[in-house]
Every structure is written in structure tokens, then in C-alpha cells.
Write a protein that holds these residues in place. Sequence first.
Motif, mmCIF file in Angstrom:
data_model
loop_
_atom_site.group_PDB
_atom_site.id
_atom_site.type_symbol
_atom_site.label_atom_id
_atom_site.label_comp_id
_atom_site.label_asym_id
_atom_site.label_seq_id
_atom_site.Cartn_x
_atom_site.Cartn_y
_atom_site.Cartn_z
ATOM 1 N N GLN A 48 0.781 -1.241 0.000
ATOM 2 C CA GLN A 48 0.000 0.000 0.000
ATOM 3 C C GLN A 48 0.815 1.295 0.000
ATOM 4 N N CYS A 49 2.084 1.236 -0.311
ATOM 5 C CA CYS A 49 2.901 2.464 -0.350
ATOM 6 C C CYS A 49 2.262 3.476 -1.313
ATOM 7 N N TRP A 50 1.701 2.952 -2.411
ATOM 8 C CA TRP A 50 1.135 3.804 -3.464
ATOM 9 C C TRP A 50 -0.018 4.649 -2.956
ATOM 10 N N CYS A 52 -0.336 6.493 -0.474
ATOM 11 C CA CYS A 52 0.089 7.818 -0.029
ATOM 12 C C CYS A 52 1.171 8.423 -0.925
ATOM 13 N N HIS A 53 2.001 7.564 -1.534
ATOM 14 C CA HIS A 53 3.133 8.106 -2.303
ATOM 15 C C HIS A 53 2.923 8.045 -3.814
ATOM 16 N N GLY A 54 1.775 7.543 -4.266
ATOM 17 C CA GLY A 54 1.513 7.459 -5.706
ATOM 18 C C GLY A 54 2.184 6.235 -6.316
ATOM 19 N N VAL A 61 -1.550 13.809 -1.974
ATOM 20 C CA VAL A 61 -2.024 14.638 -0.869
ATOM 21 C C VAL A 61 -1.566 14.019 0.464
ATOM 22 N N ALA A 62 -1.532 12.677 0.500
ATOM 23 C CA ALA A 62 -1.280 11.986 1.769
ATOM 24 C C ALA A 62 0.198 11.778 2.089
ATOM 25 N N GLY A 63 1.041 11.668 1.093
ATOM 26 C CA GLY A 63 2.449 11.356 1.356
ATOM 27 C C GLY A 63 3.372 12.116 0.434
ATOM 28 N N VAL A 64 4.599 12.349 0.893
ATOM 29 C CA VAL A 64 5.567 13.123 0.114
ATOM 30 C C VAL A 64 6.079 12.321 -1.084
ATOM 31 N N ARG A 65 6.754 13.018 -1.979
ATOM 32 C CA ARG A 65 7.391 12.360 -3.119
ATOM 33 C C ARG A 65 8.594 11.557 -2.604
ATOM 34 N N ILE A 66 8.748 10.310 -3.026
ATOM 35 C CA ILE A 66 9.884 9.509 -2.554
ATOM 36 C C ILE A 66 10.777 9.008 -3.695
ATOM 37 N N ALA A 67 10.440 9.356 -4.932
ATOM 38 C CA ALA A 67 11.275 8.923 -6.057
ATOM 39 C C ALA A 67 11.402 10.069 -7.064
ATOM 40 N N ALA A 75 19.230 4.934 5.289
ATOM 41 C CA ALA A 75 18.385 6.089 5.622
ATOM 42 C C ALA A 75 16.941 5.825 5.195
ATOM 43 N N PHE A 76 16.769 5.274 4.021
ATOM 44 C CA PHE A 76 15.447 4.930 3.487
ATOM 45 C C PHE A 76 14.748 3.984 4.462
ATOM 46 N N ALA A 77 15.470 2.939 4.876
ATOM 47 C CA ALA A 77 14.895 1.928 5.768
ATOM 48 C C ALA A 77 14.524 2.549 7.112
ATOM 49 N N LEU A 79 13.544 5.543 7.748
ATOM 50 C CA LEU A 79 12.319 6.333 7.595
ATOM 51 C C LEU A 79 11.078 5.442 7.520
ATOM 52 N N VAL A 80 11.223 4.261 6.956
ATOM 53 C CA VAL A 80 10.080 3.355 6.831
ATOM 54 C C VAL A 80 9.829 2.606 8.145
ATOM 55 N N ARG A 81 10.893 2.328 8.885
ATOM 56 C CA ARG A 81 10.784 1.503 10.094
ATOM 57 C C ARG A 81 10.326 2.257 11.334
ATOM 58 N N ALA A 88 4.750 3.234 10.875
ATOM 59 C CA ALA A 88 5.983 2.454 10.737
ATOM 60 C C ALA A 88 5.667 1.043 10.249
ATOM 61 N N TYR A 89 6.550 0.491 9.417
ATOM 62 C CA TYR A 89 6.427 -0.891 8.960
ATOM 63 C C TYR A 89 7.473 -1.704 9.713
ATOM 64 N N SER A 90 7.032 -2.578 10.623
ATOM 65 C CA SER A 90 7.995 -3.395 11.374
ATOM 66 C C SER A 90 8.442 -4.563 10.498
ATOM 67 N N VAL A 93 5.933 -7.199 9.471
ATOM 68 C CA VAL A 93 4.985 -6.907 8.399
ATOM 69 C C VAL A 93 5.699 -6.866 7.051
ATOM 70 N N LEU A 94 6.898 -6.296 7.070
ATOM 71 C CA LEU A 94 7.672 -6.099 5.843
ATOM 72 C C LEU A 94 9.111 -6.518 6.156
ATOM 73 N N SER A 95 9.532 -7.652 5.592
ATOM 74 C CA SER A 95 10.865 -8.172 5.933
ATOM 75 C C SER A 95 11.955 -7.273 5.345
ATOM 76 N N LEU A 101 13.885 -4.888 -1.804
ATOM 77 C CA LEU A 101 13.309 -4.987 -3.150
ATOM 78 C C LEU A 101 12.500 -3.721 -3.463
ATOM 79 N N ILE A 102 11.758 -3.228 -2.467
ATOM 80 C CA ILE A 102 11.006 -1.982 -2.668
ATOM 81 C C ILE A 102 11.985 -0.842 -2.958
ATOM 82 N N TYR A 103 13.093 -0.839 -2.234
ATOM 83 C CA TYR A 103 14.115 0.190 -2.455
ATOM 84 C C TYR A 103 14.673 0.091 -3.880
HETATM 85 C C1 HEC Z 1 -0.758 6.136 5.235
HETATM 86 C C2 HEC Z 1 0.066 6.834 4.256
HETATM 87 C C3 HEC Z 1 1.428 6.233 3.950
HETATM 88 C C4 HEC Z 1 1.750 4.960 3.546
HETATM 89 C C5 HEC Z 1 0.809 3.787 3.327
HETATM 90 C C6 HEC Z 1 3.200 4.939 3.326
HETATM 91 N N1 HEC Z 1 3.729 6.172 3.596
HETATM 92 FE FE1 HEC Z 1 5.667 6.694 3.462
HETATM 93 N N2 HEC Z 1 5.254 8.537 4.201
HETATM 94 C C7 HEC Z 1 3.994 9.016 4.497
HETATM 95 C C8 HEC Z 1 4.097 10.369 5.022
HETATM 96 C C9 HEC Z 1 2.934 11.253 5.465
HETATM 97 C C10 HEC Z 1 5.484 10.683 5.036
HETATM 98 C C11 HEC Z 1 6.150 11.958 5.526
HETATM 99 C C12 HEC Z 1 6.615 11.651 6.944
HETATM 100 C C13 HEC Z 1 7.221 12.828 7.673
HETATM 101 O O1 HEC Z 1 7.582 13.830 7.031
HETATM 102 O O2 HEC Z 1 7.360 12.735 8.910
HETATM 103 C C14 HEC Z 1 6.182 9.510 4.510
HETATM 104 C C15 HEC Z 1 7.544 9.420 4.364
HETATM 105 C C16 HEC Z 1 8.205 8.394 3.709
HETATM 106 C C17 HEC Z 1 9.615 8.383 3.410
HETATM 107 C C18 HEC Z 1 10.598 9.506 3.726
HETATM 108 C C19 HEC Z 1 10.497 10.575 2.665
HETATM 109 C C20 HEC Z 1 11.322 11.788 3.003
HETATM 110 O O3 HEC Z 1 12.096 12.225 2.114
HETATM 111 O O4 HEC Z 1 11.223 12.296 4.119
HETATM 112 C C21 HEC Z 1 9.883 7.203 2.764
HETATM 113 C C22 HEC Z 1 11.230 6.748 2.209
HETATM 114 C C23 HEC Z 1 8.625 6.479 2.685
HETATM 115 N N3 HEC Z 1 7.648 7.230 3.261
HETATM 116 C C24 HEC Z 1 8.489 5.239 2.097
HETATM 117 C C25 HEC Z 1 7.327 4.475 2.166
HETATM 118 C C26 HEC Z 1 7.233 3.101 1.731
HETATM 119 C C27 HEC Z 1 8.367 2.308 1.108
HETATM 120 C C28 HEC Z 1 5.943 2.691 1.988
HETATM 121 C C29 HEC Z 1 5.368 1.318 1.806
HETATM 122 C C30 HEC Z 1 6.097 0.222 2.443
HETATM 123 C C31 HEC Z 1 5.245 3.825 2.550
HETATM 124 N N4 HEC Z 1 6.110 4.881 2.634
HETATM 125 C C32 HEC Z 1 3.908 3.818 2.896
HETATM 126 C C33 HEC Z 1 2.818 8.327 4.325
HETATM 127 C C34 HEC Z 1 2.695 6.994 3.979
#
Ligand code: HEC
Length: 124
Positions: A48-50, A52-54, A61-67, A75-77, A79-81, A88-90, A93-95, A101-103
Motif C-alpha cells: 500500500q505504499c502507493w 500515499c506516495h503514488g 495529498v497523503a504522502g511526500v514524493r519519494i522517487a 536512511a530509506f529503511a 524512515l520506513v521503520r 511504521a512498517y515493522s 509486516v515487511l521483511s 526490493l522496494i528500495y
Molecule cells: C498512510 C500513508 C502512507 C503509507 C501507506 C506509506 N507512507 Fe511513506 N510517508 C507518508 C508520510 C505522510 C510521510 C512523511 C513523513 C514525515 O515527514 O514525517 C512519509 C515518508 C516516507 C519516506 C521519507 C520521505 C522523506 O524524504 O522524508 C519514505 C522513504 C517512505 N515514506 C516510504 C514508504 C514506503 C516504502 C511505503 C510502503 C512500504 C510507505 N512509505 C507507505 C505516508 C505513507
Amino acid sequence: MSVGLGTIRSAGRGVLVISLWALGATVAVTQESDDDVREGRALYDSHQCWQCHGYEGQGSVAGVRIAPTLYPYEAFARLVRHTNLMPAYSPNVLSEEQLRLIYAFVQSILEPPPLEDIPELDFE
Ligand code: HEC
């Protein structure tokens, strides 16, 4: 004379085998990283990353640009953990392997072209 011919033949085969092996190794490496990207995209979708992140990590609207990402994997890990504005994805839930692989998928997304290079957006 027949000994000489035999030597030339086997030398020829040796070279052929080596060059095929080198080609095979190159193909195998490329294949594997393509598979990583494909698997990473599937995991990005199923976890379900998409939402919020497309679909292309472009953000919404829900999540920032990550690519494209400049973050090293660690650092990527992190932020996700860890919980921040994102749930957070423990590892339960996500090995670690799935996150890698997502990275790989996120890393495969290239910088888009500058807007002025997209003819469809030139309204002059
Ligand atoms: C419920 C919505 C939601 C879902 C689902 C979600 N994210 Fe996020 N993600 C966010 C938000 C909101 C932020 C910004 C967090 C902050 O600034 O504190 C974020 C931040 C991040 C960042 C850091 C971006 C930055 O430059 O600060 C990464 C990397 C990321 N997400 C990866 C993932 C991945 C990979 C998944 C799926 C495993 C995922 N996200 C699922 C909402 C989501």
C-alpha cells in the motif's frame, strides 16, 4: 601434423567457451536486477505504499514524493521503520529482504524530464 590441427581446434573451442560464459554472466546479472525491480514494484503495490506516495513514488495529498531517491538504503529503511507522520512498517509486516526490493524499485525510477522539454506542455 594431425597433432597441430587438434591443438588449433581445441584452442578455438576454449576461446568460444570463455566468450559465451562472459556473455551469460552479463545477461544473468541484468536479469536479476530487473527481477528485483519487478518484485519491488509488486511489494510496493501490495504493501500500500502507493496509497500515499503514488504509483510512481511521485507523492500525493497523503504522502511526500519519494522517487527518485538520493537516500542510501540505511536512511530509506530508517524512515520506513520508525513512526513519524507515516505509520511504521515493522520487520514482522515487511521483511528486510522485501524492503530492499522496494528500495530497488524506488531507485529504478528516473528523474522526469524538465517541463520545458515536454512538447505537450508547450502552449506557445
Ligand atoms: C498512510 C500513508 C502512507 C503509507 C501507506 C506509506 N507512507 Fe511513506 N510517508 C507518508 C508520510 C505522510 C510521510 C512523511 C513523513 C514525515 O515527514 O514525517 C512519509 C515518508 C516516507 C519516506 C521519507 C520521505 C522523506 O524524504 O522524508 C519514505 C522513504 C517512505 N515514506 C516510504 C514508504 C514506503 C516504502 C511505503 C510502503 C512500504 C510507505 N512509505 C507507505 C505516508 C505513507
